[in-house]
Design a protein around this motif. Structure first.
Motif, PDB file in Angstrom:
ATOM      1  N   UNK A   1       0.881  -0.914  -0.016  1.00 50.48           N
ATOM      2  CA  UNK A   1      -0.084  -0.160   0.028  1.00 50.48           C
ATOM      3  C   UNK A   1       0.876   1.245   0.063  1.00 50.48           C
ATOM      4  N   UNK A   2       1.978   1.264  -0.689  1.00 49.84           N
ATOM      5  CA  UNK A   2       2.868   2.428  -0.717  1.00 49.84           C
ATOM      6  C   UNK A   2       2.610   3.137  -1.580  1.00 49.84           C
ATOM      7  N   UNK A   3       1.586   4.082  -1.755  1.00 46.70           N
ATOM      8  CA  UNK A   3       1.149   4.745  -2.821  1.00 46.70           C
ATOM      9  C   UNK A   3       1.867   6.149  -2.929  1.00 46.70           C
ATOM     10  N   UNK A   4       2.530   6.450  -4.259  1.00 43.87           N
ATOM     11  CA  UNK A   4       3.119   7.574  -4.451  1.00 43.87           C
ATOM     12  C   UNK A   4       2.184   8.795  -4.565  1.00 43.87           C
ATOM     13  N   UNK A   5       2.741   9.808  -4.289  1.00 40.71           N
ATOM     14  CA  UNK A   5       2.060  11.099  -4.109  1.00 40.71           C
ATOM     15  C   UNK A   5       2.846  12.228  -4.946  1.00 40.71           C
ATOM     16  N   UNK A  29      10.516   3.371   5.120  1.00 43.79           N
ATOM     17  CA  UNK A  29       9.342   4.311   5.014  1.00 43.79           C
ATOM     18  C   UNK A  29       7.852   3.518   4.694  1.00 43.79           C
ATOM     19  N   UNK A  30       7.020   4.030   5.633  1.00 46.05           N
ATOM     20  CA  UNK A  30       5.829   3.511   5.708  1.00 46.05           C
ATOM     21  C   UNK A  30       4.946   4.282   4.600  1.00 46.05           C
ATOM     22  N   UNK A  31       3.544   4.051   4.516  1.00 46.74           N
ATOM     23  CA  UNK A  31       2.931   4.260   3.393  1.00 46.74           C
ATOM     24  C   UNK A  31       2.627   6.053   3.695  1.00 46.74           C
ATOM     25  N   UNK A  32       2.367   6.876   2.589  1.00 42.98           N
ATOM     26  CA  UNK A  32       2.289   8.055   2.665  1.00 42.98           C
ATOM     27  C   UNK A  32       0.508   8.435   3.284  1.00 42.98           C
ATOM     28  N   UNK A  33       0.484   9.186   3.992  1.00 42.49           N
ATOM     29  CA  UNK A  33      -1.061   9.671   4.424  1.00 42.49           C
ATOM     30  C   UNK A  33      -1.413  10.918   4.440  1.00 42.49           C
ATOM     31  N   UNK A  34      -2.562  11.169   4.441  1.00 42.69           N
ATOM     32  CA  UNK A  34      -3.243  12.714   4.535  1.00 42.69           C
ATOM     33  C   UNK A  34      -2.968  13.140   5.905  1.00 42.69           C
TER      34      UNK A  34
END
Length: 75
Positions: A1-5, A29-34
């Motif tokens: 679930x490591x989504x690029x932003x 690093x973990x997944x990026x979150x809002x």
């Protein structure tokens, strides 16, 4: 679930976002979150990423998607 932003017009991975915040390479690093906050400099959207700058520490970093502002939970 490591989504690029998108950050400042560039697509970044979680590890690259952590490196932008830290100013040097990170181990993992973990997944990026809002993040539930707005940038204090420009009012833009802020995102967060948890990462390990070293074997013995874990940091949550925050970065504005629109300007250079960034900070961490430890200062």
């Amino acid at each position: 679930m490591s989504e690029n932003r998108v950050v400042q017009g560039r697509m970044v991975t979680p590890k690259r976002l952590a490196e932008l915040i830290e100013g040097e390479s990170v181990m993992d690093a973990e997944a990026i979150e809002d993040a539930d906050r707005v940038c204090p400099e420009c009012g833009g959207d802020v995102i967060s990423v948890g990462y390990m700058p070293s074997v013995t520490s874990f940091v949550t970093g925050y970065k504005c998607q629109d300007c250079d502002w960034a900070t961490t939970d430890d200062g």
